[in-house]
Design an enzyme around this catalytic site. Structure first.
Site, PDB file in Angstrom:
ATOM      1  N   LYS A  46     -58.773  18.385  -2.626  1.00  5.86           N
ATOM      2  CA  LYS A  46     -57.914  17.985  -1.510  1.00  5.86           C
ATOM      3  C   LYS A  46     -56.515  18.557  -1.735  1.00  5.86           C
ATOM      4  O   LYS A  46     -56.034  18.590  -2.872  1.00  5.86           O
ATOM      5  CB  LYS A  46     -57.895  16.449  -1.475  1.00  5.86           C
TER       6      LYS A  46
ATOM      7  N   SER B 171     -58.421   9.884   4.797  1.00  5.57           N
ATOM      8  CA  SER B 171     -57.679  11.116   4.895  1.00  5.57           C
ATOM      9  C   SER B 171     -58.348  12.295   4.178  1.00  5.57           C
ATOM     10  O   SER B 171     -57.952  13.430   4.401  1.00  5.57           O
ATOM     11  CB  SER B 171     -56.281  10.919   4.327  1.00  5.57           C
TER      12      SER B 171
ATOM     13  N   SER C  46     -59.689   6.348   1.738  1.00  3.13           N
ATOM     14  CA  SER C  46     -59.715   7.758   2.117  1.00  3.13           C
ATOM     15  C   SER C  46     -60.793   8.621   1.465  1.00  3.13           C
ATOM     16  O   SER C  46     -60.961   9.771   1.843  1.00  3.13           O
ATOM     17  CB  SER C  46     -58.356   8.397   1.848  1.00  3.13           C
TER      18      SER C  46
END
Ligand code: GLN
Length: 489
Positions: free
Chosen positions: A77, A152, A176
């Site tokens: 990420k 997210s 997330s």
């Protein structure tokens, strides 16, 4: 390669049946072909990954020992620092930020001989549940490209589900990892707070943030956890291994947990869509058949979790994000009239709407006169939630809940209604407040062929048992084997 898991690919690479170069090329080709639509990646390291794959192939050919992820293409990420490529947090304020060091987890992936093919999209600074808050691009759900991948860690989840990498890392502050895993039909694990170093993870809510894996099945998650877990002197909140010993999370993963006691929370069922309730009930029935005892438990302060989280997380975020001032890092406004404008305009231009909302909320909650009424009260509620779990885990080994109240929603459906968006995290947030581990795994599909996720929670540092419990279900079902149609196209 679509048929292989990360562990299977790793074993084939080690056995010389396929080279890391071949595997990496396949993944890069898939990215080339599908990521125009899926939009999972912010950056892709084509040349560098092929060079690395070649190095690993050389080591294998020379009979040298290789790491646990030998030659396997993975993604991280884009809120984890890397010395290669930018670390953007999907924010305009960090769009051109190049970190001077690698995050601890990135160092560990590299030490395990993984090939990091790229960095994935997210809600700006990990604030959101749909990846729509990214200021850089849109990611869609591989199961239905008109829908969100969740967030997210939406880029990492979509990349794994779309077979644009073999496994990925995400971060989880309030759900997330687990929520996008649920929306994308993959497995996502949020480890116990402190199990994995946060060094080099761009901070959002420091007392809640935790890095964890996203993968195609439970074993691949265990493998990734083996690689990234452990104490790190650079992160004082990472836990000393003397107090919470590390273990091989793959060991005994196939061994069902005996005398398993599973807690269910009757009040949770009402909040989720009917089809999700049914899928969870079926999963609980399956555990019963496997010999588990099902016990109803009460989490009396559950209803206050979202309110407490949005005080604690925003308070910490307002403090953490103060460092983006146009001086130390990232974007600086052009031609400011004075130094106040350096701060205010840089921040105004650099941050997106949701990030600004959180900074304002958090600053308000921490301000003199309101601190006791909001922030302190939220901390007290957090303690009550923690105690609820401690009490529940005296009666059960784990707790099963839905991951989300709905399956993946349409792009644009909730983006203008922050409260609705916040409610999407109702089942995941309390694990972060309590610091306990949670896993999300596929347990069904709804009428729109969208994946349904099941969450299993366990006491702190019981990841090994949690993974075994998840594996018990996965080994009797095929939900994790189904693939989105887009990858075959
Ligand atoms: N969706 C939650 C939020 O917006 C959680 C985000 C996260 O876990 N990073 O804060």
């Amino acid at each position: 390669m679509h048929e292989l898991t990360a562990i299977q690919l790793r074993d084939k690479i080690k056995a010389g049946e396929i080279t890391s170069t071949q595997a990496t090329k396949k993944v890069l080709q898939a990215i080339e072909k599908h990521d125009k639509i899926i939009g999972a990646y912010i950056s892709v390291f084509e040349k560098q990954s092929l060079e690395r794959a070649a190095e690993i192939d050389k080591k294998i050919a020379a009979g040298e020992s290789v790491g646990q992820l030998a030659g396997v293409p993975v993604a991280v990420k884009d809120n984890m620092c890397t010395t290669f490529g930018a670390t953007t947090c999907a924010s305009k304020i960090l769009e051109n930020f190049h970190a001077p060091y690698n995050a601890a987890v990135v160092q560990k992936l590299l030490a395990a001989d993984a090939v990091i093919v790229g960095k994935t999209n997210l809600d700006e600074f990990a604030m959101g549940s749909s990846t729509e808050n990214s200021s850089l691009k849109q990611t869609v759900n591989p199961w239905d490209t008109t829908r969100v991948p969740g967030g997210s860690s939406g880029g990492s989840s979509a990349a794994v589900a779309g077979r644009l990498c073999m496994a990925a890392l995400g971060s989880d502050t309030g759900g997330s990892i687990r929520q996008p895993a649920g929306f994308c039909g993959i497995v996502g694990l949020k480890p116990t707070y402190g199990r994995v170093s946060r060094f080099g993870l761009v901070a959002f809510g420091s007392s809640l943030d935790q890095i964890g894996p996203l993968a195609l099945n439970v074993e691949d998650c265990a493998l990734m956890l083996n690689v990234i877990a452990g104490h790190d002197p650079n992160d004082s909140t990472s836990v000393d291994e003397k107090n919470a010993p590390l273990c091989d999370y793959l060991e005994n993963i196939d061994k069902p947990v005996e005398n398993l006691k599973i807690g269910i929370v009757p009040q949770f069922a009402a909040g989720a869509d009917k089809q999700i309730q049914n899928a969870i009930n079926n999963a609980v029935e399956l555990y019963k058949k496997l010999g588990a005892q099902i016990i109803e438990i009460d989490l009396p302060h559950f209803e206050y979790a979202i309110a407490a989280y949005y005080m604690v997380a925003t308070a910490e975020a307002s403090s953490n994000l103060a460092r983006y001032d146009g001086v130390h890092y990232g974007h600086r406004t052009e031609n400011p009239n004075d130094y106040i404008e350096v701060y205010s305009k840089s921040r105004e231009e650099g941050f997106g709407k949701e990030v600004k909302r959180r900074i304002m909320l958090g600053t308000y909650a921490l301000s003199s006169g309101y601190y006791d009424a909001y922030y302190l009260k939220a901390l007290k509620v957090r303690n009550l939630i923690r105690t609820d779990f401690t009490n529940a885990f005296e009666k059960v080994d784990s707790i099963i809940t839905p991951v989300t109240p709905t399956t993946a929603f349409k792009i644009g459906e909730k983006v203008d209604d922050p409260l609705q968006m916040y409610l999407a995290d109702m089942y995941t947030i309390s694990a972060n407040l309590a610091g306990i581990p949670g896993i999300s795994l596929p347990c069904g599909f709804d009428d729109n062929n969208l994946p349904i996720g099941m969450q299993i929670l366990a006491p702190a540092f019981e990841e090994q048992k949690l993974l075994r419990i998840a594996k018990m279900f996965e080994s009797k079902t095929d939900y994790h084997k189904k693939k989105p149609a887009i990858i075959e196209s």
